[in-house]
Design an enzyme around this catalytic site. Structure first.
Site, PDB file in Angstrom:
ATOM      1  N   ASP A  82      32.761  34.633  45.103  1.00 13.03           N
ATOM      2  CA  ASP A  82      34.002  34.129  44.518  1.00 13.03           C
ATOM      3  C   ASP A  82      35.137  35.142  44.641  1.00 13.03           C
ATOM      4  O   ASP A  82      36.288  34.812  44.379  1.00 13.03           O
ATOM      5  CB  ASP A  82      33.804  33.684  43.063  1.00 13.03           C
ATOM      6  CG  ASP A  82      33.539  34.829  42.100  1.00 13.03           C
ATOM      7  OD1 ASP A  82      33.173  35.936  42.561  1.00 13.03           O
ATOM      8  OD2 ASP A  82      33.673  34.613  40.881  1.00 13.03           O
ATOM      9  N   GLU A 117      43.932  36.121  40.958  1.00 18.32           N
ATOM     10  CA  GLU A 117      43.884  37.204  39.980  1.00 18.32           C
ATOM     11  C   GLU A 117      43.667  38.532  40.682  1.00 18.32           C
ATOM     12  O   GLU A 117      43.080  38.590  41.762  1.00 18.32           O
ATOM     13  CB  GLU A 117      42.813  36.943  38.922  1.00 18.32           C
ATOM     14  CG  GLU A 117      41.438  36.630  39.461  1.00 18.32           C
ATOM     15  CD  GLU A 117      40.470  36.213  38.364  1.00 18.32           C
ATOM     16  OE1 GLU A 117      40.919  35.889  37.254  1.00 18.32           O
ATOM     17  OE2 GLU A 117      39.256  36.223  38.623  1.00 18.32           O
ATOM     18  N   GLU A 118      44.109  39.601  40.045  1.00 16.54           N
ATOM     19  CA  GLU A 118      44.189  40.904  40.685  1.00 16.54           C
ATOM     20  C   GLU A 118      42.845  41.468  41.127  1.00 16.54           C
ATOM     21  O   GLU A 118      42.802  42.355  41.978  1.00 16.54           O
ATOM     22  CB  GLU A 118      44.860  41.904  39.744  1.00 16.54           C
ATOM     23  CG  GLU A 118      44.132  42.173  38.438  1.00 16.54           C
ATOM     24  CD  GLU A 118      42.946  43.116  38.548  1.00 16.54           C
ATOM     25  OE1 GLU A 118      43.001  44.031  39.378  1.00 16.54           O
ATOM     26  OE2 GLU A 118      41.964  42.921  37.821  1.00 16.54           O
ATOM     27  N   SER A 119      41.750  40.983  40.576  1.00 17.52           N
ATOM     28  CA  SER A 119      40.441  41.520  40.928  1.00 17.52           C
ATOM     29  C   SER A 119      39.946  41.025  42.276  1.00 17.52           C
ATOM     30  O   SER A 119      38.852  41.397  42.706  1.00 17.52           O
ATOM     31  CB  SER A 119      39.429  41.162  39.839  1.00 17.52           C
ATOM     32  OG  SER A 119      39.367  39.765  39.651  1.00 17.52           O
ATOM     33  N   SER A 156      28.124  37.886  39.067  1.00 14.59           N
ATOM     34  CA  SER A 156      29.206  38.205  40.003  1.00 14.59           C
ATOM     35  C   SER A 156      28.947  39.556  40.654  1.00 14.59           C
ATOM     36  O   SER A 156      27.878  39.790  41.192  1.00 14.59           O
ATOM     37  CB  SER A 156      30.561  38.150  39.285  1.00 14.59           C
ATOM     38  OG  SER A 156      31.626  38.219  40.199  1.00 14.59           O
TER      39      SER A 156
END
Length: 551
Positions: free
Chosen positions: A309, A392-394, A147
């Site tokens: 992603d 999600e927060e990321s 990632s």
């Protein structure tokens, strides 16, 4: 969190990863199966590590690939295995290793037709597209990526036939089998030379770009983006999406510009993150310095991380948006502009994401499903259409097609970037303005995530925490309302703790991939109140770590 003076700057050549040395280490260093740090370990999304540390070497990939083959056989998965890689230096060597094992085991593996790179969401899309309407001969997938992690890292994750990251039962079984194979010096791994594997009947070339690009109009309103003429900037950050954007621009005739198509495994073009290390983290203001500097050229711009992603949205003059603000604006817009979804689909969020999402969801009259960190918790809901949006927060999210069926069951930064363009095109204002309207209606929040170094023992200690171990009755001038170590949406362990009061909360959990821990905090009062919450969290963790950590 101490900010490095190098943050937001280009690093000198002397600080860049030595790619030949890294690849040599991948093939020549051998992990010690007796060392816990050098064994196969699946975190929130796959196994990650560096060849330099003996945590991502050929032995690991041989063992994991054989373990995947054994899992497929045990689970009766005998359709194609779709494989994608990103642009990290270790991804292509790991692909070669994996193909040697897959071909030897008779697995029908599908790689990019032009030996290119394939984003995580494209693999999920390919799996779901192939499996639609089938009950046998189902496909699954592998994505070789760490990632957004630094250039010296590698990663390997397995996606099941539902298109999303494998759940804990599957990853635990693969992990256990792989470590058993490592301990047996890999003598039970089946393998043939790469040239034989590539010439075998089991390795196939596949067009990943065309079907994904052609299908985008079924999830995002590309017509309104084109007709509005909204000016879009796109930065793939040297990642796997680099070959996808020009076909998108040409097919749909949108007014978009890819600001860079450079691929370089040192990532020398990236500005350093908060700690002076390179990460392709499109939620970081430091890593996103290049695109933010270009914001005046575009109505809206976006970046995706190395496997595409995650998303980072630059909203014109408003600059880089907080990922939580993007999620809230996207939810508010989508449920008002996707009539075919109907009243049933809920909103999914990780429990470290902003409470503003809770308020938006309540105003929409939708159910909220709150889960631990990790997109695998959303897979079944997205596949069934019971979740309209999950995030999600990321900076990771996905959502349903316009007709209410599944698009991907893994994160898709590309469609979130295009959604930001759709919002701008339809409303005439960028997503930052849309979020400001939400905050004006539902209340402002002050949210921040901070990272700090943590030893392996401290990470284990935090992961195994119980509510009683924190033993907090108040923080930042408010009584504690709840202390949880399991998620309300599914009862799964969160691998840390979340402590909430009436006007704020904090959560702490160890990183699944690096020697750091993360503190998430939010206040619905003020920035000063946020700082008080953060201080209370740090004090609580300091007390925890001062106790003897488990060996």
């Amino acid at each position: 969190m101490t900010i490095s003076p190098l943050a937001g700057t280009l690093l000198p050549n002397s600080a860049l990863v030595d790619v030949p040395r890294l690849v040599t280490a991948y093939f020549t260093l051998t992990p010690d199966p007796a060392s816990p740090e050098q064994r196969v370990a699946f975190g929130t999304s796959g196994h990650r590590g560096s060849a330099f540390d003996c945590t991502f070497n050929e032995a690991h990939i041989l063992a994991i690939s054989q373990a995947v083959c054994r899992h497929r056989q045990a689970a009766g998965v005998d359709g194609p295995l779709f494989i994608g890689i990103d642009t990290h230096a270790l991804s292509r060597p790991a692909l070669a290793t994996a193909l040697e094992v897959f071909a030897a085991n008779g697995v029908e593996a599908f790689i990019d037709a032009h030996d290119g790179y394939t984003p995580t969401p494209v693999i999920s899309h390919a799996i779901l597209t192939y499996n639609r309407g089938r009950t046998t001969g189902l496909a699954d997938g592998v994505v070789i990526t760490p990632s957004h992690n630094p250039p010296e890292d590698g990663g390997f994750k397995y996606n099941t036939p539902d298109g999303g990251p494998a759940d804990l039962d599957v990853t635990s079984a693969i992990e256990q089998t792989a470590n058993t194979l490592l301990a047996a010096s890999l003598r039970y791994v089946r393998r043939i030379p790469l040239n034989r594997a590539l010439k075998s009947a089991h390795i196939h070339r596949h067009d990943y770009v065309g079907p994904y690009v052609a299908d985008l109009a079924n999830v995002v309103d590309m017509d309104i983006i084109r007709s509005s003429g909204v000016r879009i900037g796109i930065d793939p950050l040297g990642g796997a999406a680099v070959a996808y954007w020009q076909p998108v621009i040409e097919r749909y005739g949108i007014a978009a510009t890819m600001v860079s198509d450079i691929v370089d495994p040192t990532f020398r073009f990236m500005t350093a993150d908060w700690d002076g290390r390179i990460r392709m983290d499109c939620s970081s203001t430091y890593a996103m310095t290049r695109l933010v500097a270009l914001r005046g050229r575009f109505d809206v711009a976006f970046a995706t991380d190395t496997d595409a992603d995650r998303h980072g949205i630059v909203a014109g003059a408003d600059g880089l948006m907080n990922p939580n603000h993007v999620l809230a604006a996207a939810i508010d817009y989508l449920f008002a502009n996707r009539p075919a979804w109907g009243p049933a689909p809920a909103v999914g969020k990780t429990l470290v994401s902003s409470g503003t999402i809770d308020r938006v969801t309540a105003r929409l009259g939708r159910a909220l499903i709150e889960v631990p960190v990790g997109f695998k918790w959303f897979t079944k809901g997205l596949l069934a259409g019971s979740l309209g949006f999950a995030g999600e927060e990321s900076g990771g999210a996905s959502f349903l097609r316009r007709d209410g069926t599944a698009w991907t069951t893994d994160k898709d930064g590309m469609i979130v970037g295009l959604l930001a363009a759709e919002i701008t095109a339809r409303t005439g204002t960028n997503p930052a303005v849309a979020y400001d309207r939400i905050a004006n209606d539902l209340g402002s929040s002050w949210y921040e995530r901070t990272d700090a170094p943590a030893t392996a023992a401290e990470r284990r200690q935090l992961k195994a925490l119980t509510p009683e171990a924190i033993a907090m009755t108040e923080f930042a001038g408010e009584p504690v309302r709840s202390t949880i170590t399991t998620a309300p949406g599914n009862g799964a362990a969160i691998g840390g703790v979340k402590v909430a009061a009436d006007h704020g909360w904090f959560a702490a959990r160890p990183s699944g991939t690096e020697d750091i821990y993360k503190i998430y905090a939010e206040s619905f009062r003020s920035e000063a109140h946020l700082r008080a919450i953060q201080q209370a969290a740090q004090d609580a963790l300091a007390r925890l770590f001062s106790k003897r950590a488990p060996a």
